[in-house]
Design a protein around this motif. Sequence first.
Motif, PDB file in Angstrom:
ATOM      1  N   ARG A  71      33.090  28.849  40.314  1.00  0.00           N
ATOM      2  CA  ARG A  71      32.719  30.071  39.612  1.00  0.00           C
ATOM      3  C   ARG A  71      33.404  30.192  38.252  1.00  0.00           C
ATOM      4  O   ARG A  71      34.424  29.565  37.996  1.00  0.00           O
ATOM      5  N   ASP A  72      32.813  31.041  37.426  1.00  0.00           N
ATOM      6  CA  ASP A  72      33.468  31.439  36.191  1.00  0.00           C
ATOM      7  C   ASP A  72      34.820  32.062  36.572  1.00  0.00           C
ATOM      8  O   ASP A  72      34.899  32.860  37.507  1.00  0.00           O
ATOM      9  N   PRO A  73      35.898  31.713  35.878  1.00  0.00           N
ATOM     10  CA  PRO A  73      37.215  32.250  36.238  1.00  0.00           C
ATOM     11  C   PRO A  73      37.266  33.773  36.290  1.00  0.00           C
ATOM     12  O   PRO A  73      38.017  34.345  37.098  1.00  0.00           O
ATOM     13  N   ALA A  74      36.475  34.450  35.466  1.00  0.00           N
ATOM     14  CA  ALA A  74      36.482  35.908  35.484  1.00  0.00           C
ATOM     15  C   ALA A  74      35.903  36.460  36.780  1.00  0.00           C
ATOM     16  O   ALA A  74      36.224  37.584  37.178  1.00  0.00           O
ATOM     17  N   GLU A  75      35.040  35.685  37.439  1.00  0.00           N
ATOM     18  CA  GLU A  75      34.469  36.117  38.714  1.00  0.00           C
ATOM     19  C   GLU A  75      35.399  35.865  39.894  1.00  0.00           C
ATOM     20  O   GLU A  75      35.236  36.482  40.948  1.00  0.00           O
ATOM     21  N   LEU A  76      36.354  34.963  39.731  1.00  0.00           N
ATOM     22  CA  LEU A  76      37.150  34.531  40.883  1.00  0.00           C
ATOM     23  C   LEU A  76      37.908  35.662  41.572  1.00  0.00           C
ATOM     24  O   LEU A  76      37.878  35.743  42.810  1.00  0.00           O
ATOM     25  N   PRO A  77      38.601  36.543  40.863  1.00  0.00           N
ATOM     26  CA  PRO A  77      39.281  37.626  41.586  1.00  0.00           C
ATOM     27  C   PRO A  77      38.316  38.486  42.414  1.00  0.00           C
ATOM     28  O   PRO A  77      38.632  38.862  43.553  1.00  0.00           O
ATOM     29  N   HIS A 123      41.661  26.249  37.396  1.00  0.00           N
ATOM     30  CA  HIS A 123      41.345  27.620  37.798  1.00  0.00           C
ATOM     31  C   HIS A 123      41.569  27.818  39.292  1.00  0.00           C
ATOM     32  O   HIS A 123      42.041  28.885  39.719  1.00  0.00           O
ATOM     33  N   ALA A 124      41.246  26.794  40.073  1.00  0.00           N
ATOM     34  CA  ALA A 124      41.506  26.885  41.515  1.00  0.00           C
ATOM     35  C   ALA A 124      43.002  27.070  41.775  1.00  0.00           C
ATOM     36  O   ALA A 124      43.412  27.898  42.595  1.00  0.00           O
ATOM     37  N   ARG A 125      43.818  26.282  41.077  1.00  0.00           N
ATOM     38  CA  ARG A 125      45.271  26.388  41.275  1.00  0.00           C
ATOM     39  C   ARG A 125      45.787  27.749  40.808  1.00  0.00           C
ATOM     40  O   ARG A 125      46.655  28.353  41.452  1.00  0.00           O
ATOM     41  N   PHE A 403      24.790  36.847  46.122  1.00  0.00           N
ATOM     42  CA  PHE A 403      24.899  37.031  47.565  1.00  0.00           C
ATOM     43  C   PHE A 403      26.353  36.964  48.024  1.00  0.00           C
ATOM     44  O   PHE A 403      26.849  37.862  48.702  1.00  0.00           O
ATOM     45  N   GLY A 404      27.051  35.920  47.655  1.00  0.00           N
ATOM     46  CA  GLY A 404      28.426  35.758  48.106  1.00  0.00           C
ATOM     47  C   GLY A 404      29.359  36.803  47.555  1.00  0.00           C
ATOM     48  O   GLY A 404      30.234  37.330  48.263  1.00  0.00           O
ATOM     49  N   ILE A 405      29.208  37.140  46.288  1.00  0.00           N
ATOM     50  CA  ILE A 405      30.126  38.058  45.622  1.00  0.00           C
ATOM     51  C   ILE A 405      29.744  39.517  45.839  1.00  0.00           C
ATOM     52  O   ILE A 405      30.504  40.428  45.475  1.00  0.00           O
ATOM     53  N   GLY A 406      28.600  39.745  46.477  1.00  0.00           N
ATOM     54  CA  GLY A 406      28.064  41.094  46.634  1.00  0.00           C
ATOM     55  C   GLY A 406      29.031  42.134  47.177  1.00  0.00           C
ATOM     56  O   GLY A 406      29.135  43.235  46.629  1.00  0.00           O
ATOM     57  N   PRO A 407      29.768  41.835  48.266  1.00  0.00           N
ATOM     58  CA  PRO A 407      30.697  42.853  48.770  1.00  0.00           C
ATOM     59  C   PRO A 407      31.775  43.227  47.766  1.00  0.00           C
ATOM     60  O   PRO A 407      32.151  44.402  47.666  1.00  0.00           O
ATOM     61  N   GLY A 408      32.281  42.273  47.004  1.00  0.00           N
ATOM     62  CA  GLY A 408      33.282  42.571  45.987  1.00  0.00           C
ATOM     63  C   GLY A 408      32.714  43.418  44.870  1.00  0.00           C
ATOM     64  O   GLY A 408      33.340  44.376  44.400  1.00  0.00           O
ATOM     65  N   VAL A 409      31.511  43.086  44.414  1.00  0.00           N
ATOM     66  CA  VAL A 409      30.863  43.868  43.365  1.00  0.00           C
ATOM     67  C   VAL A 409      30.569  45.280  43.872  1.00  0.00           C
ATOM     68  O   VAL A 409      30.771  46.266  43.151  1.00  0.00           O
ATOM     69  N   GLY A 410      30.115  45.400  45.121  1.00  0.00           N
ATOM     70  CA  GLY A 410      29.836  46.721  45.676  1.00  0.00           C
ATOM     71  C   GLY A 410      31.062  47.610  45.685  1.00  0.00           C
ATOM     72  O   GLY A 410      30.989  48.799  45.351  1.00  0.00           O
ATOM     73  N   PRO A 444      33.789  28.060  31.839  1.00  0.00           N
ATOM     74  CA  PRO A 444      33.918  26.728  32.435  1.00  0.00           C
ATOM     75  C   PRO A 444      33.394  26.622  33.862  1.00  0.00           C
ATOM     76  O   PRO A 444      33.819  25.758  34.614  1.00  0.00           O
ATOM     77  N   ALA A 445      32.488  27.501  34.260  1.00  0.00           N
ATOM     78  CA  ALA A 445      31.951  27.419  35.616  1.00  0.00           C
ATOM     79  C   ALA A 445      31.224  26.098  35.817  1.00  0.00           C
ATOM     80  O   ALA A 445      30.662  25.528  34.877  1.00  0.00           O
ATOM     81  N   LEU A 446      31.206  25.625  37.064  1.00  0.00           N
ATOM     82  CA  LEU A 446      30.532  24.345  37.376  1.00  0.00           C
ATOM     83  C   LEU A 446      29.056  24.581  37.674  1.00  0.00           C
ATOM     84  O   LEU A 446      28.685  25.608  38.207  1.00  0.00           O
TER      85      LEU A 446
END
Length: 446
Positions: A71-77, A123-125, A403-410, A444-446
Amino acid sequence: MTFPIRADTPARFTAPLPAAADVVVIGGGVIGVMAAWFLTRRGLSVALCEKGRIAGEQSSRNWGWVRQQGRDPAELPLMIEALSIWKGLSEEVGADLGFRQTGVLYLAEKPADTDRHEGWMVHARAHGLDTRLLTAAEVAVMLPNAAGWVSGLLTASDARAEPWIAVPRIAEALAARGVAIREDCAVRALDIAGGRVAGVVTEAGRIRADRVVLAGGAWSSLLARAHGVRLPQLSVRATVAATDPLPEVWPGGAADRHFALRRRADGGYTLAPGHFHEFFIGPDAFRHLRPFRAQIRNDISGTRFLPAAPRHYPDAWGTRRRWSPDGESPFERMRVLDPAPNRAEVERLRARFGAAFPGLGRPAIRTAWAGMIDTMPDVVPVIDHVAALPGLTIATGMSGHGFGIGPGVGRVVADLVERRAPGHDLARFRLSRFSDGSKIDLGPAL
């Protein structure tokens, strides 16, 4: 339940509309449903209006991945929080959502892919993920008798869930708690009084509310534009296929640049192109050309350009851009956006699977479908208040990551609606980035 959810799927949510609510949520995809989930938990009365079916569009047509990886690093948290919510969601809902932590694996076909994976590891680290690089030998152990990939990138804590099951079951739990959810109920317009939101005008009547969440997926830009809000959002068609049950080759999600797969609860695999979309050129393609130039320059090799159909799509040449709140809107004319899959691409998916797993060969396809993925110029969403229309919060443009990030965005949307600190830096997702002179940053998202 058959998948994906379509226009002829019987309506299950037919609650009468309240005359008033604390918050109206527009859109019954994962973002809208999860926003309603968290708003309701805070004691607010919520009405959720969906023009077609709950999860009828991308929320039942996606791959079913719940991933932090790539993911984009800004989305990771936000995604890390979302994964934490997913872990307890089935218990809270009181139903199995198909959530399983089975890992996500990216496969490298050439050294350049490995270099990209290595670059993302910083970013993973930084976020403490369990992501690790795999050698060719380690990949061969995980995928025995498979094609010869040169390396891999694995996040074992990543997960999967069943989209066409998860989102409707969360909505069912909301309805059981008294949330007014109404399918076949298009919001034709916002009700504006004194320069701020005063409610919505639906095809079934008005709802008074001083706070509205626009989570309409691919249709958000059309409604926003009707109220003078510029949202440079376009959509691409993505084809997906589902195999009959097969022996397990990998328990989670995996992808290289040519195809992706995800193990389903029924024993089959969901297959999709890894780097191929189809873009229908409509009026908004020209209107939003400037902000999308960076994306075009970066890499459009996996995009096929086609003339937009005369109707049906949000950016079709025949789609009305102006309408009266007292008459039929474009949202009623297309209850569920259900584009036909690219059948040639389905055959290529069969061939790629068979080449990758020669012991299984080309799989039998149970069904195939397509969806329109709403995307933004920088491939990250808009999650923000609309300064020009106090009371309106937008959460859209998930760019295939919703779909995956939905609960966090909600959860974050619920905070924004209540004017609470969201707990994350949302600067990358601000609406004004498209009008304040900011450079479009693809990240830098993949």
